[in-house]
Design a protein around this motif. Sequence first.
Motif, PDB file in Angstrom:
ATOM      1  N   ALA A 187      -6.081  -4.176  -4.839  1.00 17.81           N
ATOM      2  CA  ALA A 187      -6.973  -3.816  -5.946  1.00 17.81           C
ATOM      3  C   ALA A 187      -7.834  -5.019  -6.315  1.00 17.81           C
ATOM      4  O   ALA A 187      -8.998  -5.061  -5.986  1.00 17.81           O
ATOM      5  CB  ALA A 187      -6.191  -3.301  -7.146  1.00 17.81           C
ATOM      6  N   CYS A 188      -7.234  -6.042  -6.959  1.00 14.40           N
ATOM      7  CA  CYS A 188      -8.068  -7.118  -7.513  1.00 14.40           C
ATOM      8  C   CYS A 188      -8.538  -8.128  -6.468  1.00 14.40           C
ATOM      9  O   CYS A 188      -9.570  -8.744  -6.623  1.00 14.40           O
ATOM     10  CB  CYS A 188      -7.300  -7.846  -8.609  1.00 14.40           C
ATOM     11  SG  CYS A 188      -5.948  -8.887  -7.998  1.00 14.40           S
ATOM     12  N   ARG A 189      -7.749  -8.348  -5.467  1.00 15.94           N
ATOM     13  CA  ARG A 189      -8.029  -9.345  -4.412  1.00 15.94           C
ATOM     14  C   ARG A 189      -8.044 -10.777  -4.924  1.00 15.94           C
ATOM     15  O   ARG A 189      -8.576 -11.663  -4.265  1.00 15.94           O
ATOM     16  CB  ARG A 189      -9.374  -9.085  -3.714  1.00 15.94           C
ATOM     17  CG  ARG A 189      -9.394  -7.861  -2.840  1.00 15.94           C
ATOM     18  CD  ARG A 189     -10.713  -7.797  -2.100  1.00 15.94           C
ATOM     19  NE  ARG A 189     -10.811  -6.597  -1.301  1.00 15.94           N
ATOM     20  CZ  ARG A 189     -10.280  -6.481  -0.091  1.00 15.94           C
ATOM     21  NH1 ARG A 189      -9.615  -7.481   0.458  1.00 15.94           N
ATOM     22  NH2 ARG A 189     -10.412  -5.365   0.582  1.00 15.94           N
ATOM     23  N   ASN A 190      -7.520 -11.042  -6.085  1.00 13.72           N
ATOM     24  CA  ASN A 190      -7.476 -12.450  -6.515  1.00 13.72           C
ATOM     25  C   ASN A 190      -6.126 -12.861  -7.100  1.00 13.72           C
ATOM     26  O   ASN A 190      -6.053 -13.766  -7.916  1.00 13.72           O
ATOM     27  CB  ASN A 190      -8.638 -12.784  -7.455  1.00 13.72           C
ATOM     28  CG  ASN A 190      -8.532 -12.069  -8.776  1.00 13.72           C
ATOM     29  OD1 ASN A 190      -7.508 -11.431  -9.062  1.00 13.72           O
ATOM     30  ND2 ASN A 190      -9.552 -12.160  -9.588  1.00 13.72           N
TER      31      ASN A 190
ATOM     32  N   ALA B  55      -3.882 -11.310  -9.030  1.00 23.16           N
ATOM     33  CA  ALA B  55      -3.546 -11.008 -10.421  1.00 23.16           C
ATOM     34  C   ALA B  55      -2.797  -9.696 -10.626  1.00 23.16           C
ATOM     35  O   ALA B  55      -2.018  -9.581 -11.566  1.00 23.16           O
ATOM     36  CB  ALA B  55      -4.820 -10.994 -11.259  1.00 23.16           C
ATOM     37  N   CYS B  56      -3.004  -8.695  -9.774  1.00 22.99           N
ATOM     38  CA  CYS B  56      -2.555  -7.344 -10.140  1.00 22.99           C
ATOM     39  C   CYS B  56      -1.240  -6.909  -9.490  1.00 22.99           C
ATOM     40  O   CYS B  56      -0.636  -5.946  -9.931  1.00 22.99           O
ATOM     41  CB  CYS B  56      -3.639  -6.332  -9.795  1.00 22.99           C
ATOM     42  SG  CYS B  56      -3.790  -5.995  -8.025  1.00 22.99           S
ATOM     43  N   THR B  57      -0.827  -7.528  -8.423  1.00 20.44           N
ATOM     44  CA  THR B  57       0.389  -7.252  -7.641  1.00 20.44           C
ATOM     45  C   THR B  57       0.316  -5.983  -6.790  1.00 20.44           C
ATOM     46  O   THR B  57       1.300  -5.598  -6.176  1.00 20.44           O
ATOM     47  CB  THR B  57       1.695  -7.200  -8.491  1.00 20.44           C
ATOM     48  OG1 THR B  57       1.742  -6.001  -9.269  1.00 20.44           O
ATOM     49  CG2 THR B  57       1.828  -8.406  -9.398  1.00 20.44           C
ATOM     50  N   THR B  58      -0.824  -5.326  -6.723  1.00 20.28           N
ATOM     51  CA  THR B  58      -0.936  -4.127  -5.872  1.00 20.28           C
ATOM     52  C   THR B  58      -0.648  -4.451  -4.409  1.00 20.28           C
ATOM     53  O   THR B  58      -0.073  -3.633  -3.682  1.00 20.28           O
ATOM     54  CB  THR B  58      -2.352  -3.538  -5.994  1.00 20.28           C
ATOM     55  OG1 THR B  58      -2.600  -3.245  -7.356  1.00 20.28           O
ATOM     56  CG2 THR B  58      -2.506  -2.265  -5.152  1.00 20.28           C
ATOM     57  N   CYS B  59      -1.016  -5.645  -3.968  1.00 22.67           N
ATOM     58  CA  CYS B  59      -0.877  -6.003  -2.547  1.00 22.67           C
ATOM     59  C   CYS B  59       0.471  -6.646  -2.239  1.00 22.67           C
ATOM     60  O   CYS B  59       0.658  -7.180  -1.145  1.00 22.67           O
ATOM     61  CB  CYS B  59      -1.988  -6.970  -2.153  1.00 22.67           C
ATOM     62  SG  CYS B  59      -1.794  -8.566  -2.978  1.00 22.67           S
ATOM     63  N   ALA B  60       1.418  -6.598  -3.187  1.00 18.75           N
ATOM     64  CA  ALA B  60       2.686  -7.307  -3.005  1.00 18.75           C
ATOM     65  C   ALA B  60       3.485  -6.754  -1.823  1.00 18.75           C
ATOM     66  O   ALA B  60       3.498  -5.545  -1.565  1.00 18.75           O
ATOM     67  CB  ALA B  60       3.526  -7.220  -4.272  1.00 18.75           C
TER      68      ALA B  60
ATOM     69  N   LEU C  86      -0.307 -10.653  -0.661  1.00 16.79           N
ATOM     70  CA  LEU C  86      -1.015 -10.921   0.597  1.00 16.79           C
ATOM     71  C   LEU C  86      -2.467 -11.314   0.387  1.00 16.79           C
ATOM     72  O   LEU C  86      -3.038 -12.014   1.221  1.00 16.79           O
ATOM     73  CB  LEU C  86      -0.971  -9.698   1.515  1.00 16.79           C
ATOM     74  CG  LEU C  86       0.341  -9.402   2.223  1.00 16.79           C
ATOM     75  CD1 LEU C  86       0.105  -8.355   3.309  1.00 16.79           C
ATOM     76  CD2 LEU C  86       0.970 -10.657   2.819  1.00 16.79           C
ATOM     77  N   CYS C  87      -3.073 -10.889  -0.729  1.00 17.79           N
ATOM     78  CA  CYS C  87      -4.507 -11.163  -0.904  1.00 17.79           C
ATOM     79  C   CYS C  87      -4.787 -12.640  -1.092  1.00 17.79           C
ATOM     80  O   CYS C  87      -5.925 -13.070  -0.887  1.00 17.79           O
ATOM     81  CB  CYS C  87      -5.080 -10.346  -2.050  1.00 17.79           C
ATOM     82  SG  CYS C  87      -4.522 -10.857  -3.696  1.00 17.79           S
ATOM     83  N   VAL C  88      -3.781 -13.416  -1.524  1.00 14.26           N
ATOM     84  CA  VAL C  88      -3.992 -14.854  -1.722  1.00 14.26           C
ATOM     85  C   VAL C  88      -2.924 -15.673  -0.980  1.00 14.26           C
ATOM     86  O   VAL C  88      -2.599 -16.776  -1.395  1.00 14.26           O
ATOM     87  CB  VAL C  88      -4.015 -15.234  -3.222  1.00 14.26           C
ATOM     88  CG1 VAL C  88      -5.280 -14.713  -3.889  1.00 14.26           C
ATOM     89  CG2 VAL C  88      -2.770 -14.728  -3.939  1.00 14.26           C
TER      90      VAL C  88
HETATM   91  S1  FES Z   1      -4.825  -7.227  -4.708  1.00 13.17           S
HETATM   92 FE1  FES Z   1      -4.317  -7.773  -6.747  1.00 13.17          FE
HETATM   93  S2  FES Z   1      -2.794  -9.294  -6.478  1.00 13.17           S
HETATM   94 FE2  FES Z   1      -3.468  -8.889  -4.462  1.00 13.17          FE
END
Ligand code: FES
Length: 122
Positions: free
Chosen positions: A42-45, A47-52, A80-82
């Motif tokens: 979702a956020c790609r930075n 912050a949101c944990t969607t990519c956990a 994974l996004c960061v």
């Molecule tokens: S996409 Fe939001 S934390 Fe990775």
Amino acid sequence: MAEIYTIRIHNRQQGTDYTVQVPSDRYILQAAENQTADLPFACRNGACTTCAVRVLSGQLDQHEAMGLSPDLREQGYALLCVSYPRSDLEVETQDEDEVYELQFGRYFGKGKVRFGLPLEDD
Ligand code: FES
């Protein structure tokens, strides 16, 4: 010169597996998407944990993952996004909102935080 690592990613929701090559100076999520992996984000930075994901084996660098508590990092979760690979890795996607609920569910879910209640007079 960046090292190149092999990352195996199991998307549990879709039942798909991806094996991608990711340089040590690239975010795993973005590099995997460029190699046609279909993964949640979702956020790609960080912050949101969607990519956990759960890290099953291997090492990564996620010092920019501000949305993930040190406890959960130690328990083997990663954003994974960061995240930059530091070895070959094997990861699998979390259950939906698994990490979010581990971090916040116990505070918001059990009535410890209450809004809108009148304050009692002393
Ligand atoms: S996409 Fe939001 S934390 Fe990775």
